[in-house]
Design a protein around this motif. Sequence first.
Motif, PDB file in Angstrom:
ATOM      1  N   GLY A 127       0.820  -1.208   0.000  1.00 50.23           N
ATOM      2  CA  GLY A 127       0.000   0.000   0.000  1.00 50.23           C
ATOM      3  C   GLY A 127       0.849   1.251   0.000  1.00 50.23           C
ATOM      4  N   ASP A 128       0.366   2.275   0.694  1.00 55.17           N
ATOM      5  CA  ASP A 128       1.081   3.555   0.737  1.00 55.17           C
ATOM      6  C   ASP A 128       2.408   3.405   1.473  1.00 55.17           C
ATOM      7  N   ARG A 129       3.453   3.970   0.900  1.00 50.72           N
ATOM      8  CA  ARG A 129       4.783   3.872   1.489  1.00 50.72           C
ATOM      9  C   ARG A 129       4.860   4.662   2.794  1.00 50.72           C
ATOM     10  N   PRO A 130       5.425   4.068   3.845  1.00 53.59           N
ATOM     11  CA  PRO A 130       5.623   4.818   5.089  1.00 53.59           C
ATOM     12  C   PRO A 130       6.646   5.935   4.897  1.00 53.59           C
ATOM     13  N   ASP A 131       6.510   6.987   5.686  1.00 53.95           N
ATOM     14  CA  ASP A 131       7.520   8.040   5.681  1.00 53.95           C
ATOM     15  C   ASP A 131       8.679   7.676   6.596  1.00 53.95           C
ATOM     16  N   VAL A 132       8.323   7.141   7.764  1.00 55.34           N
ATOM     17  CA  VAL A 132       9.331   6.783   8.771  1.00 55.34           C
ATOM     18  C   VAL A 132       9.024   5.402   9.318  1.00 55.34           C
ATOM     19  N   ALA A 133      10.043   4.570   9.415  1.00 56.55           N
ATOM     20  CA  ALA A 133       9.917   3.254  10.053  1.00 56.55           C
ATOM     21  C   ALA A 133      10.767   3.255  11.319  1.00 56.55           C
ATOM     22  N   VAL A 134      10.179   2.792  12.408  1.00 53.09           N
ATOM     23  CA  VAL A 134      10.911   2.625  13.667  1.00 53.09           C
ATOM     24  C   VAL A 134      11.029   1.129  13.931  1.00 53.09           C
ATOM     25  N   VAL A 135      12.251   0.662  14.073  1.00 50.54           N
ATOM     26  CA  VAL A 135      12.505  -0.766  14.295  1.00 50.54           C
ATOM     27  C   VAL A 135      12.988  -0.967  15.722  1.00 50.54           C
ATOM     28  N   LEU A 136      12.303  -1.850  16.454  1.00 52.48           N
ATOM     29  CA  LEU A 136      12.670  -2.186  17.833  1.00 52.48           C
ATOM     30  C   LEU A 136      12.900  -3.691  17.891  1.00 52.48           C
ATOM     31  N   ILE A 137      14.135  -4.099  17.996  1.00 48.33           N
ATOM     32  CA  ILE A 137      14.486  -5.522  17.894  1.00 48.33           C
ATOM     33  C   ILE A 137      15.771  -5.778  18.672  1.00 48.33           C
ATOM     34  N   GLY A 138      15.967  -7.036  19.051  1.00 48.46           N
ATOM     35  CA  GLY A 138      17.248  -7.411  19.662  1.00 48.46           C
ATOM     36  C   GLY A 138      17.137  -8.218  20.938  1.00 48.46           C
ATOM     37  N   SER A 139      16.077  -7.994  21.720  1.00 41.34           N
ATOM     38  CA  SER A 139      15.963  -8.693  23.002  1.00 41.34           C
ATOM     39  C   SER A 139      15.893 -10.206  22.813  1.00 41.34           C
ATOM     40  N   TYR A 140      15.092 -10.647  21.852  1.00 39.68           N
ATOM     41  CA  TYR A 140      14.917 -12.084  21.653  1.00 39.68           C
ATOM     42  C   TYR A 140      16.103 -12.689  20.910  1.00 39.68           C
ATOM     43  N   ASP A 141      16.770 -11.894  20.079  1.00 38.18           N
ATOM     44  CA  ASP A 141      18.023 -12.360  19.482  1.00 38.18           C
ATOM     45  C   ASP A 141      19.021 -12.675  20.592  1.00 38.18           C
ATOM     46  N   ALA A 142      19.157 -11.744  21.536  1.00 40.34           N
ATOM     47  CA  ALA A 142      20.112 -11.925  22.632  1.00 40.34           C
ATOM     48  C   ALA A 142      19.711 -13.099  23.520  1.00 40.34           C
ATOM     49  N   ALA A 143      18.411 -13.198  23.820  1.00 39.03           N
ATOM     50  CA  ALA A 143      17.937 -14.260  24.704  1.00 39.03           C
ATOM     51  C   ALA A 143      18.081 -15.643  24.083  1.00 39.03           C
ATOM     52  N   SER A 144      18.045 -15.705  22.760  1.00 40.81           N
ATOM     53  CA  SER A 144      18.134 -17.002  22.080  1.00 40.81           C
ATOM     54  C   SER A 144      19.570 -17.465  21.909  1.00 40.81           C
ATOM     55  N   GLY A 145      20.529 -16.607  22.255  1.00 40.02           N
ATOM     56  CA  GLY A 145      21.929 -16.976  22.125  1.00 40.02           C
ATOM     57  C   GLY A 145      22.474 -16.806  20.726  1.00 40.02           C
ATOM     58  N   ARG A 146      21.729 -16.164  19.857  1.00 36.33           N
ATOM     59  CA  ARG A 146      22.191 -15.945  18.483  1.00 36.33           C
ATOM     60  C   ARG A 146      23.397 -15.009  18.479  1.00 36.33           C
ATOM     61  N   GLY A 147      24.344 -15.270  17.591  1.00 35.32           N
ATOM     62  CA  GLY A 147      25.529 -14.423  17.507  1.00 35.32           C
ATOM     63  C   GLY A 147      25.149 -13.006  17.121  1.00 35.32           C
ATOM     64  N   PRO A 148      25.718 -12.000  17.777  1.00 32.86           N
ATOM     65  CA  PRO A 148      25.370 -10.608  17.483  1.00 32.86           C
ATOM     66  C   PRO A 148      25.572 -10.226  16.024  1.00 32.86           C
ATOM     67  N   GLU A 149      26.661 -10.682  15.424  1.00 34.48           N
ATOM     68  CA  GLU A 149      26.954 -10.303  14.041  1.00 34.48           C
ATOM     69  C   GLU A 149      25.916 -10.876  13.083  1.00 34.48           C
ATOM     70  N   ASP A 150      25.488 -12.122  13.345  1.00 37.81           N
ATOM     71  CA  ASP A 150      24.485 -12.753  12.488  1.00 37.81           C
ATOM     72  C   ASP A 150      23.160 -12.013  12.579  1.00 37.81           C
ATOM     73  N   ALA A 151      22.724 -11.723  13.807  1.00 37.14           N
ATOM     74  CA  ALA A 151      21.465 -10.998  14.002  1.00 37.14           C
ATOM     75  C   ALA A 151      21.557  -9.602  13.389  1.00 37.14           C
ATOM     76  N   ALA A 152      22.689  -8.933  13.588  1.00 33.61           N
ATOM     77  CA  ALA A 152      22.859  -7.582  13.056  1.00 33.61           C
ATOM     78  C   ALA A 152      22.849  -7.573  11.533  1.00 33.61           C
TER      79      ALA A 152
END
Length: 262
Positions: A127-152
């Motif tokens: 649909g209509d393109r957003p003007d601004v996207a806010v991304v909030l992520i990382g807590s579950y990556d860290a909790a799952s033991g995933r490597g920071p570089e891979d998640a990033a």
Amino acid sequence: MAGLPERVTRAAATSLLAGAVGGAALIVGELLAAKARRYAKPTMGLALRTSMGPQSAPPLRLVLLGDSAAVGVGVEWLSDTVGGQLAQLLADGSADLGPRHVLLSSVGVAGSRSSDLSTQVARSLLGDRPDVAVVLIGSYDAASGRGPEDAAAHLGQAVRRLRSAGVQVVVGTCPDLGASRSMAPPLRQIAGLIGRRMARAQAKAVAEAGGVVVDLAAETGAVFRADAGTLCYDGFHPSADGYRVWAHALYPAVAKAAMTGV
């Protein structure tokens, strides 16, 4: 007496081993206790799609992507979510950014990891393109033991796709997991260290992809550690007050992104 140093060494080694085993057992016990806690669930009636601000004001399409923070797990009212509070700040305007008619939506999913962002990006661009996207992520990556570089790397790919579509992107990196009261020490301190590693990797990937970084741990961690009221009943997800702290931390970057996208 010649055998004394050897006996002392053996005793010291035995003590260290016992301490390590005891420490590991303590951490395992705390992990099991943390997993057994009753955590807040997404409120099914909390549909993050609304508009705020005067109809006559310039429109601003704001979309949230990410994990439970992007959908407001821990609160019952849309106005208490980080998205709702951020939209209200944008609707009210400031000296630099006048009032806006904010069209708010979220494609976030509780429990998401950075590898899940590709689907969310596709949904956000329908649909209509957003003007601004806010991304909030990382807590579950860290909790799952995933490597920071891979998640990033997954996060960087998502930011790059949004930027190539003409969307301004602001990323709130992994919050201060050491402020969580759902874990006891020393597990809480370990989680805090893991979260900081995740945030550093995220910041590098986001900057390289053309996004704007807001270090939530650095900017708001001290508040969460000092005030238990910033967390909801489960001691992990933010309360309305906690989401307000995040919204105010994100607002300057989001307002600047909104002006850049005009």
